[in-house]
Motif scaffolding. Structure first.
Motif, PDB file in Angstrom:
ATOM      1  N   VAL A  92     -46.063  98.303  14.507  1.00 15.67           N
ATOM      2  CA  VAL A  92     -45.691  99.144  13.372  1.00 15.67           C
ATOM      3  C   VAL A  92     -45.927 100.611  13.700  1.00 15.67           C
ATOM      4  CG1 VAL A  92     -45.971  99.547  10.901  1.00 15.67           C
ATOM      5  CG2 VAL A  92     -46.506  97.290  11.841  1.00 15.67           C
ATOM      6  N   GLY A  93     -44.922 101.440  13.434  1.00 20.08           N
ATOM      7  CA  GLY A  93     -45.097 102.886  13.539  1.00 20.08           C
ATOM      8  C   GLY A  93     -45.063 103.466  12.132  1.00 20.08           C
ATOM      9  N   PHE A  94     -46.106 104.198  11.756  1.00 15.87           N
ATOM     10  CA  PHE A  94     -46.194 104.753  10.397  1.00 15.87           C
ATOM     11  C   PHE A  94     -45.842 106.237  10.380  1.00 15.87           C
ATOM     12  CE2 PHE A  94     -49.246 101.258  10.298  1.00 15.87           C
ATOM     13  CZ  PHE A  94     -48.989 100.668   9.074  1.00 15.87           C
ATOM     14  N   VAL A  95     -45.056 106.613   9.371  1.00 21.08           N
ATOM     15  CA  VAL A  95     -44.792 108.032   9.121  1.00 21.08           C
ATOM     16  C   VAL A  95     -45.130 108.293   7.655  1.00 21.08           C
ATOM     17  CG1 VAL A  95     -43.022 109.832   9.017  1.00 21.08           C
ATOM     18  CG2 VAL A  95     -42.968 108.140  10.855  1.00 21.08           C
ATOM     19  N   PHE A  96     -45.974 109.299   7.409  1.00 23.02           N
ATOM     20  CA  PHE A  96     -46.451 109.571   6.057  1.00 23.02           C
ATOM     21  C   PHE A  96     -45.913 110.902   5.556  1.00 23.02           C
ATOM     22  CE2 PHE A  96     -49.702 107.207   8.401  1.00 23.02           C
ATOM     23  CZ  PHE A  96     -49.927 106.125   7.569  1.00 23.02           C
ATOM     24  N   GLN A  97     -45.962 111.051   4.235  1.00 25.18           N
ATOM     25  CA  GLN A  97     -45.559 112.294   3.593  1.00 25.18           C
ATOM     26  C   GLN A  97     -46.369 113.482   4.113  1.00 25.18           C
ATOM     27  OE1 GLN A  97     -45.778 111.891  -0.654  1.00 25.18           O
ATOM     28  NE2 GLN A  97     -45.276 114.024  -1.030  1.00 25.18           N
ATOM     29  N   THR A  98     -47.652 113.250   4.369  1.00 25.53           N
ATOM     30  CA  THR A  98     -48.566 114.346   4.738  1.00 25.53           C
ATOM     31  C   THR A  98     -48.788 114.439   6.251  1.00 25.53           C
ATOM     32  OG1 THR A  98     -50.347 112.804   4.253  1.00 25.53           O
ATOM     33  CG2 THR A  98     -49.788 114.376   2.540  1.00 25.53           C
ATOM     34  N   PHE A  99     -47.942 113.831   7.034  1.00 21.75           N
ATOM     35  CA  PHE A  99     -47.924 113.897   8.503  1.00 21.75           C
ATOM     36  C   PHE A  99     -49.135 113.215   9.158  1.00 21.75           C
ATOM     37  CE2 PHE A  99     -46.333 118.333   7.175  1.00 21.75           C
ATOM     38  CZ  PHE A  99     -45.111 117.844   6.769  1.00 21.75           C
ATOM     39  N   ASN A 100     -50.356 113.477   8.614  1.00 22.50           N
ATOM     40  CA  ASN A 100     -51.587 112.845   9.131  1.00 22.50           C
ATOM     41  C   ASN A 100     -51.795 113.028  10.631  1.00 22.50           C
ATOM     42  OD1 ASN A 100     -51.429 112.019   6.501  1.00 22.50           O
ATOM     43  ND2 ASN A 100     -51.944 109.891   6.878  1.00 22.50           N
ATOM     44  N   LEU A 101     -51.624 114.260  11.106  1.00 25.30           N
ATOM     45  CA  LEU A 101     -51.893 114.543  12.521  1.00 25.30           C
ATOM     46  C   LEU A 101     -53.347 114.976  12.692  1.00 25.30           C
ATOM     47  CD1 LEU A 101     -48.674 116.615  13.292  1.00 25.30           C
ATOM     48  CD2 LEU A 101     -49.122 114.213  13.895  1.00 25.30           C
ATOM     49  N   MET A 102     -53.864 114.848  13.900  1.00 21.48           N
ATOM     50  CA  MET A 102     -55.217 115.320  14.206  1.00 21.48           C
ATOM     51  C   MET A 102     -55.124 116.825  14.490  1.00 21.48           C
ATOM     52  SD  MET A 102     -56.914 112.452  14.197  1.00 21.48           S
ATOM     53  CE  MET A 102     -58.289 112.265  15.298  1.00 21.48           C
ATOM     54  N   PRO A 103     -55.789 117.659  13.654  1.00 17.65           N
ATOM     55  CA  PRO A 103     -55.582 119.111  13.746  1.00 17.65           C
ATOM     56  C   PRO A 103     -56.028 119.736  15.070  1.00 17.65           C
ATOM     57  CG  PRO A 103     -57.360 118.575  12.196  1.00 17.65           C
ATOM     58  CD  PRO A 103     -56.704 117.278  12.568  1.00 17.65           C
ATOM     59  N   ARG A 104     -57.032 119.158  15.722  1.00 20.82           N
ATOM     60  CA  ARG A 104     -57.549 119.772  16.941  1.00 20.82           C
ATOM     61  C   ARG A 104     -56.795 119.343  18.197  1.00 20.82           C
ATOM     62  NH1 ARG A 104     -62.599 122.066  16.481  1.00 20.82           N
ATOM     63  NH2 ARG A 104     -63.486 121.847  14.395  1.00 20.82           N
ATOM     64  N   LEU A 105     -55.944 118.341  18.051  1.00 24.11           N
ATOM     65  CA  LEU A 105     -55.221 117.843  19.223  1.00 24.11           C
ATOM     66  C   LEU A 105     -53.844 118.492  19.312  1.00 24.11           C
ATOM     67  CD1 LEU A 105     -55.980 113.987  19.121  1.00 24.11           C
ATOM     68  CD2 LEU A 105     -57.291 115.823  20.215  1.00 24.11           C
ATOM     69  N   THR A 106     -53.354 118.658  20.521  1.00 23.02           N
ATOM     70  CA  THR A 106     -52.004 119.176  20.721  1.00 23.02           C
ATOM     71  C   THR A 106     -50.985 118.102  20.324  1.00 23.02           C
ATOM     72  OG1 THR A 106     -51.824 118.321  22.952  1.00 23.02           O
ATOM     73  CG2 THR A 106     -52.792 120.527  22.723  1.00 23.02           C
ATOM     74  N   ALA A 107     -49.729 118.541  20.233  1.00 20.17           N
ATOM     75  CA  ALA A 107     -48.653 117.595  19.920  1.00 20.17           C
ATOM     76  C   ALA A 107     -48.692 116.429  20.914  1.00 20.17           C
ATOM     77  CB  ALA A 107     -47.306 118.308  19.996  1.00 20.17           C
ATOM     78  N   ARG A 108     -48.829 116.767  22.184  1.00 22.18           N
ATOM     79  CA  ARG A 108     -48.822 115.730  23.213  1.00 22.18           C
ATOM     80  C   ARG A 108     -50.006 114.773  23.060  1.00 22.18           C
ATOM     81  NH1 ARG A 108     -47.590 115.779  29.348  1.00 22.18           N
ATOM     82  NH2 ARG A 108     -47.494 118.046  29.314  1.00 22.18           N
ATOM     83  N   GLU A 109     -51.193 115.337  22.741  1.00 20.67           N
ATOM     84  CA  GLU A 109     -52.384 114.486  22.569  1.00 20.67           C
ATOM     85  C   GLU A 109     -52.278 113.603  21.327  1.00 20.67           C
ATOM     86  OE1 GLU A 109     -55.546 117.517  24.768  1.00 20.67           O
ATOM     87  OE2 GLU A 109     -55.225 117.663  22.605  1.00 20.67           O
ATOM     88  N   ASN A 110     -51.700 114.165  20.248  1.00 28.26           N
ATOM     89  CA  ASN A 110     -51.487 113.357  19.039  1.00 28.26           C
ATOM     90  C   ASN A 110     -50.588 112.162  19.340  1.00 28.26           C
ATOM     91  OD1 ASN A 110     -52.479 114.140  16.168  1.00 28.26           O
ATOM     92  ND2 ASN A 110     -52.124 116.121  17.156  1.00 28.26           N
ATOM     93  N   VAL A 111     -49.516 112.419  20.063  1.00 31.54           N
ATOM     94  CA  VAL A 111     -48.555 111.360  20.351  1.00 31.54           C
ATOM     95  C   VAL A 111     -49.142 110.330  21.328  1.00 31.54           C
ATOM     96  CG1 VAL A 111     -46.271 110.895  21.349  1.00 31.54           C
ATOM     97  CG2 VAL A 111     -46.599 112.840  19.816  1.00 31.54           C
ATOM     98  N   ALA A 112     -50.019 110.801  22.209  1.00 30.97           N
ATOM     99  CA  ALA A 112     -50.610 109.898  23.208  1.00 30.97           C
ATOM    100  C   ALA A 112     -51.666 108.969  22.603  1.00 30.97           C
ATOM    101  CB  ALA A 112     -51.234 110.709  24.351  1.00 30.97           C
TER     102      ALA A 112
END
Ligand SMILES: Nc1ncnc2c1ncn2[C@@H]1O[C@H](COP(=O)(O)OP(=O)(O)O)[C@@H](O)[C@H]1O
Ligand SMILES: [Mg+2]
Length: 236
Positions: A92-112
């Motif tokens: 399952v891949g989840f996508v939320f209204q509020t994005f829920n990314l880790m603020p201290r990680l780069t785009a690449r680190e979030n995706v990894a």
């Protein structure tokens, strides 16, 4: 039913979810639904109709009170919590209204990140993350942190993260809810592209114009499917 459930990305058979805090609430009251592989389905319904409950059950975040749920052919209602967690991480891949990314990680680190839990080595994680970010149009934003990106770009990072393990299902709960109309439409263009690449998408939205990008709309009312509206050809 048996064979059909094995061939669907998601299959629900008589799913009931009852919350018991004082007066029992039947958040879902006998829902049966087939989500074919490679299909694009929107779920609409008034507040309290059971949309989030449905997403949580399909996403293996919770278990039904009654009924069965198959995800990519696996019965997820009769497995251990540990096995359910594994299925959630891989299928399952989840996508939320509020994005829920880790603020201290780069785009690449979030995706990894989802690959860390699968034990994939660092070099492969970095390479795969860059590849998926590139596929959502962010190949030139790999080392940016969330606060250095626009709302639409943040949602693209979240979508890349959701796709990185090549899930059987992309579950999106109000994915355009925090975006302006134009940016929301761009995210819908991306969903359409993902759908054309063969991904299975299940999306909750309260906006008719967003739902119309899907192939069909499941209308929920008081925990039941009120009707299923076919939209083939609309929005594409
Ligand atoms: N964790 C919970 N505990 C008790 N009741 C809940 C819980 N989650 C949802 N409900 C109730 O279940 C019903 C459906 O909620 P929900 O699935 O969140 O609806 P929607 O997402 O369509 O607004 C509502 O009546 C809500 O109050
Ligand atoms: Mg909700």
């Amino acid at each position: 039913m048996e064979t059909e459930s094995r061939n669907s990305a998601v299959s629900l058979d008589g799913v009931v979810k009852t919350y018991r805090l004082g007066e029992p609430v039947h958040a879902l009251d006998g829902v049966s639904l087939e989500v074919p592989r490679g299909s694009y389905t929107a779920v609409m319904g008034p507040s309290g109709s059971g949309k989030s409950t449905l997403m949580n059950l399909i996403g293996c975040l919770d278990t039904p009170t009654e009924g069965e749920i198959f995800l990519d052919g696996q019965d997820v209602t009769r497995v251990s919590d540990r096995e359910r967690t594994r299925i959630r991480g891989e299928d399952v891949g989840f996508v939320f209204q509020t994005f829920n990314l880790m603020p201290r990680l780069t785009a690449r680190e979030n995706v990894a990140l989802p690959m860390v839990f699968r034990g994939i080595g660092r070099a492969e994680r970095r390479e795969r993350a860059a590849e998926v970010l590139d596929s959502v149009g962010l190949g030139d934003r790999l080392e940016h942190r969330p606060n250095e990106l626009s709302g639409g770009q943040r949602q693209r990072v979240a979508i890349a993260r959701a796709l990185v393990n090549d899930p059987a299902l992309l579950l999106a709960d109000e994915p355009t809810g925090n975006l302006d109309t134009e940016t929301g439409e761009q995210i819908m263009d991306l969903f359409e592209e993902l759908y054309e690449r063969g991904n299975t998408i299940l999306m909750v939205t309260h906006e008719r114009s967003i739902a119309e990008h899907a192939e069909r709309i499941v209308h929920l009312l008081d925990g039941e499917i009120e009707r299923i509206e076919q939209l083939s050809g609309v929005g594409r």
